[in-house]
Motif scaffolding. Structure first.
Motif, PDB file in Angstrom:
ATOM      1  N   TYR A 157      -7.001  -4.671   1.990  1.00  0.00           N
ATOM      2  CA  TYR A 157      -7.651  -5.995   2.100  1.00  0.00           C
ATOM      3  C   TYR A 157      -7.550  -6.643   3.484  1.00  0.00           C
ATOM      4  O   TYR A 157      -6.686  -6.681   4.145  1.00  0.00           O
ATOM      5  CB  TYR A 157      -6.776  -6.901   1.065  1.00  0.00           C
ATOM      6  N   LEU A 158      -8.868  -6.661   4.071  1.00  0.00           N
ATOM      7  CA  LEU A 158      -9.042  -7.148   5.568  1.00  0.00           C
ATOM      8  C   LEU A 158      -9.814  -8.218   5.606  1.00  0.00           C
ATOM      9  O   LEU A 158     -11.028  -8.708   4.981  1.00  0.00           O
ATOM     10  CB  LEU A 158      -9.811  -6.118   6.057  1.00  0.00           C
ATOM     11  N   ALA A 159      -9.331  -9.390   6.249  1.00  0.00           N
ATOM     12  CA  ALA A 159     -10.103 -10.607   6.659  1.00  0.00           C
ATOM     13  C   ALA A 159     -10.511 -11.422   5.501  1.00  0.00           C
ATOM     14  O   ALA A 159     -11.688 -11.799   5.418  1.00  0.00           O
ATOM     15  CB  ALA A 159     -11.017 -10.327   7.720  1.00  0.00           C
ATOM     16  N   SER A 160      -9.678 -11.515   4.391  1.00  0.00           N
ATOM     17  CA  SER A 160     -10.322 -11.736   3.075  1.00  0.00           C
ATOM     18  C   SER A 160      -9.202 -12.948   2.794  1.00  0.00           C
ATOM     19  O   SER A 160      -8.044 -12.926   3.081  1.00  0.00           O
ATOM     20  CB  SER A 160     -10.235 -10.583   2.026  1.00  0.00           C
ATOM     21  N   ASP A 161      -9.728 -13.953   1.666  1.00  0.00           N
ATOM     22  CA  ASP A 161      -8.796 -15.260   1.298  1.00  0.00           C
ATOM     23  C   ASP A 161      -8.887 -15.334  -0.034  1.00  0.00           C
ATOM     24  O   ASP A 161      -9.990 -14.830  -0.817  1.00  0.00           O
ATOM     25  CB  ASP A 161      -9.460 -16.286   2.154  1.00  0.00           C
ATOM     26  N   GLU A 162      -7.742 -16.101  -0.749  1.00  0.00           N
ATOM     27  CA  GLU A 162      -7.540 -15.986  -2.191  1.00  0.00           C
ATOM     28  C   GLU A 162      -7.787 -14.967  -2.805  1.00  0.00           C
ATOM     29  O   GLU A 162      -8.561 -14.504  -3.414  1.00  0.00           O
ATOM     30  CB  GLU A 162      -8.698 -16.950  -2.696  1.00  0.00           C
ATOM     31  N   ILE A 163      -6.646 -14.003  -2.667  1.00  0.00           N
ATOM     32  CA  ILE A 163      -6.570 -12.757  -3.257  1.00  0.00           C
ATOM     33  C   ILE A 163      -5.248 -12.808  -4.141  1.00  0.00           C
ATOM     34  O   ILE A 163      -4.226 -13.330  -3.850  1.00  0.00           O
ATOM     35  CB  ILE A 163      -6.307 -11.767  -2.203  1.00  0.00           C
ATOM     36  N   GLU A 164      -5.574 -12.332  -5.329  1.00  0.00           N
ATOM     37  CA  GLU A 164      -4.497 -12.006  -6.285  1.00  0.00           C
ATOM     38  C   GLU A 164      -4.409 -10.625  -6.690  1.00  0.00           C
ATOM     39  O   GLU A 164      -5.220 -10.069  -7.293  1.00  0.00           O
ATOM     40  CB  GLU A 164      -4.525 -12.870  -7.721  1.00  0.00           C
ATOM     41  N   ILE A 165      -3.079  -9.909  -6.623  1.00  0.00           N
ATOM     42  CA  ILE A 165      -2.956  -8.568  -6.829  1.00  0.00           C
ATOM     43  C   ILE A 165      -1.767  -8.516  -8.080  1.00  0.00           C
ATOM     44  O   ILE A 165      -0.621  -8.843  -7.596  1.00  0.00           O
ATOM     45  CB  ILE A 165      -2.646  -7.703  -5.716  1.00  0.00           C
ATOM     46  N   ARG A 166      -1.931  -8.262  -9.136  1.00  0.00           N
ATOM     47  CA  ARG A 166      -0.884  -8.425 -10.433  1.00  0.00           C
ATOM     48  C   ARG A 166      -0.997  -7.137 -11.080  1.00  0.00           C
ATOM     49  O   ARG A 166      -1.955  -6.852 -11.655  1.00  0.00           O
ATOM     50  CB  ARG A 166      -1.249  -9.684 -11.085  1.00  0.00           C
ATOM     51  N   ASN A 167       0.518  -7.000 -11.566  1.00  0.00           N
ATOM     52  CA  ASN A 167       0.371  -5.799 -12.475  1.00  0.00           C
ATOM     53  C   ASN A 167      -0.255  -4.588 -11.969  1.00  0.00           C
ATOM     54  O   ASN A 167      -0.913  -3.794 -12.738  1.00  0.00           O
ATOM     55  CB  ASN A 167       0.216  -6.187 -13.758  1.00  0.00           C
ATOM     56  N   VAL A 168      -0.283  -4.175 -10.841  1.00  0.00           N
ATOM     57  CA  VAL A 168      -0.827  -2.917 -10.295  1.00  0.00           C
ATOM     58  C   VAL A 168       0.099  -2.051  -9.880  1.00  0.00           C
ATOM     59  O   VAL A 168       1.212  -2.114  -9.385  1.00  0.00           O
ATOM     60  CB  VAL A 168      -1.664  -3.101  -8.945  1.00  0.00           C
TER      61      VAL A 168
ATOM     62  N   ILE B 257      -2.224  -5.519   3.665  1.00  0.00           N
ATOM     63  CA  ILE B 257      -3.077  -7.013   3.501  1.00  0.00           C
ATOM     64  C   ILE B 257      -3.026  -7.321   4.997  1.00  0.00           C
ATOM     65  O   ILE B 257      -2.050  -7.300   5.807  1.00  0.00           O
ATOM     66  CB  ILE B 257      -1.997  -8.040   2.970  1.00  0.00           C
ATOM     67  N   ASP B 258      -4.162  -7.365   5.459  1.00  0.00           N
ATOM     68  CA  ASP B 258      -4.609  -7.289   7.000  1.00  0.00           C
ATOM     69  C   ASP B 258      -5.381  -8.555   7.274  1.00  0.00           C
ATOM     70  O   ASP B 258      -6.363  -8.532   7.198  1.00  0.00           O
ATOM     71  CB  ASP B 258      -5.315  -6.073   7.211  1.00  0.00           C
TER      72      ASP B 258
ATOM     73  N   ILE C 130       4.484  -1.932   0.826  1.00  0.00           N
ATOM     74  CA  ILE C 130       3.434  -3.162   0.531  1.00  0.00           C
ATOM     75  C   ILE C 130       3.614  -3.418   2.361  1.00  0.00           C
ATOM     76  O   ILE C 130       4.729  -3.629   2.771  1.00  0.00           O
ATOM     77  CB  ILE C 130       4.119  -4.293  -0.316  1.00  0.00           C
ATOM     78  N   VAL C 131       2.764  -3.592   2.905  1.00  0.00           N
ATOM     79  CA  VAL C 131       2.578  -3.856   4.500  1.00  0.00           C
ATOM     80  C   VAL C 131       1.633  -5.050   4.825  1.00  0.00           C
ATOM     81  O   VAL C 131       0.436  -4.881   4.304  1.00  0.00           O
ATOM     82  CB  VAL C 131       2.416  -2.506   5.143  1.00  0.00           C
ATOM     83  N   LEU C 132       2.016  -6.040   5.598  1.00  0.00           N
ATOM     84  CA  LEU C 132       1.275  -7.063   6.007  1.00  0.00           C
ATOM     85  C   LEU C 132       1.020  -6.737   7.367  1.00  0.00           C
ATOM     86  O   LEU C 132       1.841  -6.511   8.242  1.00  0.00           O
ATOM     87  CB  LEU C 132       2.084  -8.351   6.154  1.00  0.00           C
ATOM     88  N   LYS C 133      -0.486  -6.631   7.700  1.00  0.00           N
ATOM     89  CA  LYS C 133      -0.870  -6.215   8.912  1.00  0.00           C
ATOM     90  C   LYS C 133      -1.654  -7.425   9.678  1.00  0.00           C
ATOM     91  O   LYS C 133      -2.161  -8.391   9.051  1.00  0.00           O
ATOM     92  CB  LYS C 133      -1.657  -5.301   9.127  1.00  0.00           C
ATOM     93  N   SER C 134      -1.903  -7.419  10.924  1.00  0.00           N
ATOM     94  CA  SER C 134      -2.663  -8.465  11.641  1.00  0.00           C
ATOM     95  C   SER C 134      -3.287  -7.778  12.772  1.00  0.00           C
ATOM     96  O   SER C 134      -3.249  -7.898  13.823  1.00  0.00           O
ATOM     97  CB  SER C 134      -2.113  -9.593  12.049  1.00  0.00           C
ATOM     98  N   THR C 135      -4.352  -6.686  12.411  1.00  0.00           N
ATOM     99  CA  THR C 135      -4.977  -5.953  13.353  1.00  0.00           C
ATOM    100  C   THR C 135      -6.222  -6.665  14.059  1.00  0.00           C
ATOM    101  O   THR C 135      -6.512  -6.004  15.290  1.00  0.00           O
ATOM    102  CB  THR C 135      -5.634  -4.743  12.823  1.00  0.00           C
TER     103      THR C 135
ATOM    104  N   ASN D 159      -1.269  -8.295  16.212  1.00  0.00           N
ATOM    105  CA  ASN D 159      -2.264  -8.826  17.084  1.00  0.00           C
ATOM    106  C   ASN D 159      -2.332 -10.431  16.769  1.00  0.00           C
ATOM    107  O   ASN D 159      -2.224 -11.367  17.356  1.00  0.00           O
ATOM    108  CB  ASN D 159      -3.560  -8.383  17.310  1.00  0.00           C
ATOM    109  N   GLY D 160      -2.799 -10.705  15.317  1.00  0.00           N
ATOM    110  CA  GLY D 160      -3.255 -12.213  15.023  1.00  0.00           C
ATOM    111  C   GLY D 160      -1.853 -12.984  14.618  1.00  0.00           C
ATOM    112  O   GLY D 160      -2.054 -14.226  14.655  1.00  0.00           O
ATOM    113  N   GLY D 161      -0.982 -12.237  14.195  1.00  0.00           N
ATOM    114  CA  GLY D 161       0.471 -12.844  13.853  1.00  0.00           C
ATOM    115  C   GLY D 161       0.382 -13.042  12.422  1.00  0.00           C
ATOM    116  O   GLY D 161      -0.255 -12.897  11.531  1.00  0.00           O
ATOM    117  N   PHE D 162       1.532 -13.720  12.090  1.00  0.00           N
ATOM    118  CA  PHE D 162       2.214 -13.964  10.787  1.00  0.00           C
ATOM    119  C   PHE D 162       2.870 -15.244  10.399  1.00  0.00           C
ATOM    120  O   PHE D 162       3.460 -15.594  11.304  1.00  0.00           O
ATOM    121  CB  PHE D 162       2.976 -12.825  10.062  1.00  0.00           C
ATOM    122  N   GLU D 163       2.140 -16.020   9.489  1.00  0.00           N
ATOM    123  CA  GLU D 163       2.787 -17.246   9.168  1.00  0.00           C
ATOM    124  C   GLU D 163       2.973 -17.637   7.585  1.00  0.00           C
ATOM    125  O   GLU D 163       2.128 -17.242   6.917  1.00  0.00           O
ATOM    126  CB  GLU D 163       1.808 -18.597   9.610  1.00  0.00           C
TER     127      GLU D 163
END
Length: 196
Positions: free
Chosen positions: A28-39, A54-55, A74-79, A108-112
């Motif tokens: 999932y790249l540069a996207s907003d309002e994401i719900e991933i459930r029971n996958v 999640i990028d 599960i990995v959070l990225k900021s490419t 690169n973009g960071g995490f908050e």
């Protein structure tokens, strides 16, 4: 990729099982309002089988997932030059040949404002919890709480480094990043180096 979502709004992925992806299972790249459930992800067919990436996304909720992966679970990225922000991960069961819950290495973009809670990690070759800020960016306000780790190479791994890799070709070399306000609480872990 089996699922790749780029530049989207209001994404919902739920109640599916994904097996044996040829590369990253979900990106999932540069996207907003994401719900991933029971996958459920069972994908160990190569060394590049991240379960969920999640990028640079914002307002993301991941819950009640089971991930068995060849690469990071599960990995959070900021490419890109875009924060990965307002993410919650809860009630997941993870096992991987790499890192179970990871932020970075692409930073690169960071995490908050990231909250990870109530997860179980087992038979993980590298980090149970891995925070790796090595491509610049700022990591701020990250909480890990109520995590059980059974047999991980390094239950908790945190690294602030600078491999100086720009996010675009011929781009400026990023400065050293910043890593602050990380809270890790109620973690019970057993290290181990033998895995099924």
């Amino acid at each position: 990729y089996t699922i790749r979502v780029v530049g989207c709004l209001n994404v919902n992925v739920s109640d599916v099982t994904i097996r044996n992806s040829p590369m990253w299972v979900q990106h999932y790249l540069a996207s907003d309002e994401i719900e991933i459930r029971n996958v459920t992800v069972h994908s160990r067919v190569n060394h590049n089988n991240d379960g969920i990436d999640i990028d640079g996304c914002q307002r993301v909720r991941i819950s009640d997932c089971e991930i068995v992966s060849g690469d990071d679970a599960i990995v959070l990225k900021s490419t890109l030059n875009r924060y990965c922000r307002d993410v919650t991960i809860t009630n997941c069961v993870l096992s991987t040949h790499c890192n179970a819950l990871k932020l970075g290495t692409e930073s690169n973009g960071g995490f908050e404002d990231i909250v990870v809670s109530n997860c179980t990690i087992y038979e993980t070759r590298l980090g149970g919890i891995a925070v790796e800020m090595v491509d610049g960016g700022v990591l701020d306000r990250v909480l890990f709480n109520n995590i059980a780790i059974q047999k991980a190479g390094a239950p908790i791994f945190i690294r602030l480094g600078n491999r100086a890799r720009p996010f675009e070709t011929n781009g400026a070399t990023p400065a050293m990043g910043k890593l602050r306000n990380v809270t890790i609480s109620n973690v019970e872990a057993v290290a181990g180096d033998e895995f099924d």
